[in-house]
Design a protein around this motif. Sequence first.
Motif, PDB file in Angstrom:
ATOM      1  N   ASP A   1       3.801   1.062  -7.246  1.00  0.00           N
ATOM      2  CA  ASP A   1       3.044  -0.149  -7.588  1.00  0.00           C
ATOM      3  C   ASP A   1       1.598   0.246  -7.841  1.00  0.00           C
ATOM      4  O   ASP A   1       0.928   0.743  -6.950  1.00  0.00           O
ATOM      5  CB  ASP A   1       3.126  -1.139  -6.432  1.00  0.00           C
ATOM      6  CG  ASP A   1       2.525  -2.487  -6.799  1.00  0.00           C
ATOM      7  OD1 ASP A   1       1.941  -2.584  -7.885  1.00  0.00           O
ATOM      8  OD2 ASP A   1       2.661  -3.417  -5.994  1.00  0.00           O
ATOM      9  N   ASP A   2       1.145   0.032  -9.033  1.00  0.00           N
ATOM     10  CA  ASP A   2      -0.206   0.456  -9.404  1.00  0.00           C
ATOM     11  C   ASP A   2      -1.202  -0.682  -9.480  1.00  0.00           C
ATOM     12  O   ASP A   2      -2.360  -0.470  -9.798  1.00  0.00           O
ATOM     13  CB  ASP A   2      -0.173   1.170 -10.766  1.00  0.00           C
ATOM     14  CG  ASP A   2       0.617   2.463 -10.686  1.00  0.00           C
ATOM     15  OD1 ASP A   2       1.323   2.763 -11.653  1.00  0.00           O
ATOM     16  OD2 ASP A   2       0.531   3.148  -9.648  1.00  0.00           O
TER      17      ASP A   2
ATOM     18  N   LYS B   1       0.827  -1.202   0.000  1.00  0.00           N
ATOM     19  CA  LYS B   1       0.000   0.000   0.000  1.00  0.00           C
ATOM     20  C   LYS B   1       0.863   1.255   0.000  1.00  0.00           C
ATOM     21  O   LYS B   1       0.519   2.257  -0.637  1.00  0.00           O
ATOM     22  CB  LYS B   1      -0.929  -0.006   1.210  1.00  0.00           C
ATOM     23  CG  LYS B   1      -2.046  -1.037   1.124  1.00  0.00           C
ATOM     24  CD  LYS B   1      -2.964  -0.967   2.329  1.00  0.00           C
ATOM     25  CE  LYS B   1      -4.104  -1.974   2.202  1.00  0.00           C
ATOM     26  NZ  LYS B   1      -5.020  -1.934   3.371  1.00  0.00           N
TER      27      LYS B   1
ATOM     28  N   ARG C   1       2.036   1.877  -3.471  1.00  0.00           N
ATOM     29  CA  ARG C   1       0.964   2.392  -4.319  1.00  0.00           C
ATOM     30  C   ARG C   1       0.762   3.886  -4.076  1.00  0.00           C
ATOM     31  O   ARG C   1       0.541   4.653  -5.004  1.00  0.00           O
ATOM     32  CB  ARG C   1      -0.343   1.654  -4.067  1.00  0.00           C
ATOM     33  CG  ARG C   1      -0.316   0.200  -4.525  1.00  0.00           C
ATOM     34  CD  ARG C   1      -1.697  -0.428  -4.498  1.00  0.00           C
ATOM     35  NE  ARG C   1      -2.469   0.002  -5.651  1.00  0.00           N
ATOM     36  CZ  ARG C   1      -3.587   0.717  -5.598  1.00  0.00           C
ATOM     37  NH1 ARG C   1      -4.062   1.118  -4.451  1.00  0.00           N
ATOM     38  NH2 ARG C   1      -4.226   1.036  -6.690  1.00  0.00           N
TER      39      ARG C   1
END
Length: 226
Positions: free
Chosen positions: A124-125, A116, A119
């Motif tokens: 990191d998508d 998380k 993201r």
Amino acid sequence: AINFAVYDSIRRQLHSRRHPDNKDDDGYLHEFALVDIMLASSIAGGVVATITSPLMAIKTNQQIFPRGFRQTMRELYAAPKGGAFFSGFGPHLFCDSFGRMCYLSCYELMKRYLVKSKRRDGVDDDGVNDTRDLTLYERMICAGASGMICWSIIYPADVLRSRMYANALAECRPNLLQMAKSIYAEEQSLRPFYRGLGITVLRAAPVAAAVLPVYDFAHSWLTKVH
């Protein structure tokens, strides 16, 4: 081996029930419900505790008394009141079941938190809970911290476990409450329940940092191979 085998099997079954249409063989390792981790790890710990209790009794008594393996087994088998092989089973079950639940749940939660965080930073998508792209170093940090947290929580139960197995051959074998009172009475405080905690926590970090990431990578590799 039994621990991880039972844990993995239960976790896979729980994940497949939640996601019957998911064809990703190792998806359950990276996208998970926390309750699945908690349930699978506690059951696995309980299974292992039942198997290893006699071994704990033998090991503890061999460490304390100058007896060979066969003699220790015979004496435990013939001990008064019976059940000497399971004399410390209560705290042993707690350490292996509840402790394993804390250990693995913390590990997975920390990995999820890192995902998380990535993201939010735009690294990191894909997939809020997909942990497969975490590096070995990140996994080792998560595992080491989890091991330390776990042992900090269950250590008093481990002290009780050791003392009860050490008294497996006593004529008047103390029960859990009697042993807890006896340990407390040594200094009229909780301090005796935490003797040796520091070195145990320090030991837990490198052990966990080696075991859990290797489990992750080995399992993912074996799943891809087969």
